[in-house]
Design an enzyme around this catalytic site. Structure first.
Site, PDB file in Angstrom:
ATOM      1  N   GLY A 185       0.841  -1.180   0.000  1.00 11.28           N
ATOM      2  CA  GLY A 185       0.000   0.000   0.000  1.00 11.28           C
ATOM      3  C   GLY A 185       0.881   1.237   0.000  1.00 11.28           C
ATOM      4  O   GLY A 185       1.981   1.226   0.560  1.00 11.28           O
ATOM      5  N   CYS A 186       0.425   2.318  -0.617  1.00 13.31           N
ATOM      6  CA  CYS A 186       1.268   3.529  -0.688  1.00 13.31           C
ATOM      7  C   CYS A 186       1.439   4.160   0.684  1.00 13.31           C
ATOM      8  O   CYS A 186       2.531   4.626   1.025  1.00 13.31           O
ATOM      9  CB  CYS A 186       0.680   4.525  -1.687  1.00 13.31           C
ATOM     10  SG  CYS A 186      -1.061   4.941  -1.427  1.00 13.31           S
ATOM     11  N   ASN A 187       0.388   4.154   1.513  1.00 18.93           N
ATOM     12  CA  ASN A 187       0.505   4.690   2.860  1.00 18.93           C
ATOM     13  C   ASN A 187       1.448   3.842   3.702  1.00 18.93           C
ATOM     14  O   ASN A 187       2.296   4.366   4.429  1.00 18.93           O
ATOM     15  CB  ASN A 187      -0.867   4.729   3.540  1.00 18.93           C
ATOM     16  CG  ASN A 187      -1.817   5.719   2.908  1.00 18.93           C
ATOM     17  OD1 ASN A 187      -1.403   6.665   2.254  1.00 18.93           O
ATOM     18  ND2 ASN A 187      -3.098   5.501   3.085  1.00 18.93           N
ATOM     19  N   THR A 230       5.188   4.304   2.844  1.00 16.28           N
ATOM     20  CA  THR A 230       5.758   5.527   3.416  1.00 16.28           C
ATOM     21  C   THR A 230       6.123   5.323   4.878  1.00 16.28           C
ATOM     22  O   THR A 230       7.243   5.614   5.311  1.00 16.28           O
ATOM     23  CB  THR A 230       4.772   6.703   3.286  1.00 16.28           C
ATOM     24  OG1 THR A 230       4.249   6.756   1.955  1.00 16.28           O
ATOM     25  CG2 THR A 230       5.443   8.016   3.617  1.00 16.28           C
TER      26      THR A 230
END
Length: 342
Positions: free
Chosen positions: A148-150, A153
């Site tokens: 997932g992009c979140n 990060t």
């Protein structure tokens, strides 16, 4: 040697981003583009900014001859992706950009996504696609599950710190802002300009965001015990980008030195000079992640800030980075584009 690739779900944002990146890749050729809802159209019709490229027209998945494909990118929605991948040839190498194979435990998948996994036997062979930490497994993998992009990060910020014991894993607060493209291209009332612009809002508050399943899985694994962070995402009226601010208990110099050592040889993760903070403006359209460390005014407390482009390093760029490894190509091939500024 040129490797032929297919992109399933090419009419979405991550599909278009894959096309943009692969278009100048010296060792990949886009041989097939699938988008069932847009089948029969050209990519230039769906995405006019790509009209200058000589690309195959969009077709249905069933029309693709996978015998001619060396690697397949699957940029379909979760739940759909598992059904499609289950039916693909067993010898086809796949990079999946959906959430369907990120969680190793079928019970965890059911908890966070609300349905029984339709291809649980494939979950066992899927490699988590956080490249910098699973590089060796990715090289030999048949199926790689993009993060997932979140979660990507936050994991870049937190994973090395927990692994090294540099912070207290029971006192982590992660406050994250994400651009609207992170919600996908589907029509949604809350994403209309009049609903979204001139303000931003928190969502999935109180520990309900699905990416928490990835945080639980990955951070608990490196800690050797259960770790649950406090996490609140916010939707901001910007097209691209994620900025995450982490509040941790740990000495700022130790935090900085740990992150600097962890990413010293990494081409895409950049730890900024001590006290400097990153911006989404400085990574836009690129495969870079910038991390900053600042000492809090309270002794023993540190602020860690990470920024990346959710469509590139958070998704399609990460997928291409992993595909390079799977095809024995230089990991940075096609990905050293400078960020777009301003």
């Amino acid at each position: 040697m040129t490797h032929k690739v297919a992109i399933l779900g090419a009419s979405g944002y991550t599909g278009a981003e894959l096309v943009r990146l692969i278009a100048t890749h010296p060792a990949m050729e886009i041989a097939a583009l699938a988008a069932n809802s847009k089948a029969g159209q050209s990519m230039g019709q769906v995405f006019p900014h790509l009209r200058y490229l000589a690309l195959p027209d969009l077709v249905t998945i069933e029309e693709i001859n996978f015998a001619d494909i060396d690697l397949c990118f699957c940029a379909l929605p979760h739940k759909t992706s598992q059904e499609v991948i289950k039916a693909l040839p067993r010898d086809l190498r796949i990079v999946d950009l959906s959430a369907d194979f990120r969680l190793r435990d079928p019970a965890a998948y059911q908890k966070w996504y609300g349905n029984v996994h339709a291809a649980s036997e494939l979950q066992k062979e899927a490699v988590y696609g956080l490249t910098e930490f699973y590089r060796e497994e990715i090289i030999s993998a048949r199926l790689v599950a993009g993060t997932g992009c979140n979660s990507a990060t936050g994991l870049y910020m937190l994973r090395p710190l927990i692994a090294a014991g540099a912070i207290d894993p029971d006192e982590i607060v992660l406050d994250l802002k994400c651009g609207v493209s992170g919600a996908g291209r589907s029509l949604k009332e809350n994403l209309l300009h009049a609903e979204l612009s001139e303000g931003y809002h928190a969502y999935s508050v109180g520990g309900t965001h699905r990416h928490l399943g990835e945080f639980d899985q990955e951070l608990s694994a490196v800690a050797g015990r259960p770790v649950e962070i406090q996490f609140t995402p916010h939707l901001v009226p910007a097209n691209r980008g994620i900025l995450a601010t982490g509040y941790v208990r740990g000495d700022a110099r130790a935090v900085y030195d740990t992150l600097s050592a962890a990413y010293a040889d990494e081409p895409f993760v950049v730890v900024l000079p001590m006290g400097e903070t990153p911006s989404t403006r400085h990574v836009r359209g690129s495969n870079f992640c910038h991390i900053g460390v600042v000492a809090d005014r309270r002794a023993g407390r540190t602020i860690v800030i990470g920024a990346l482009d959710n469509l590139t390093k958070g998704s399609s760029g990460q997928a291409l980075q992993n595909a390079n490894l799977m095809l024995s190509l230089p990991e940075t091939e096609g990905l050293l584009l400078a960020p777009v500024f301003p």
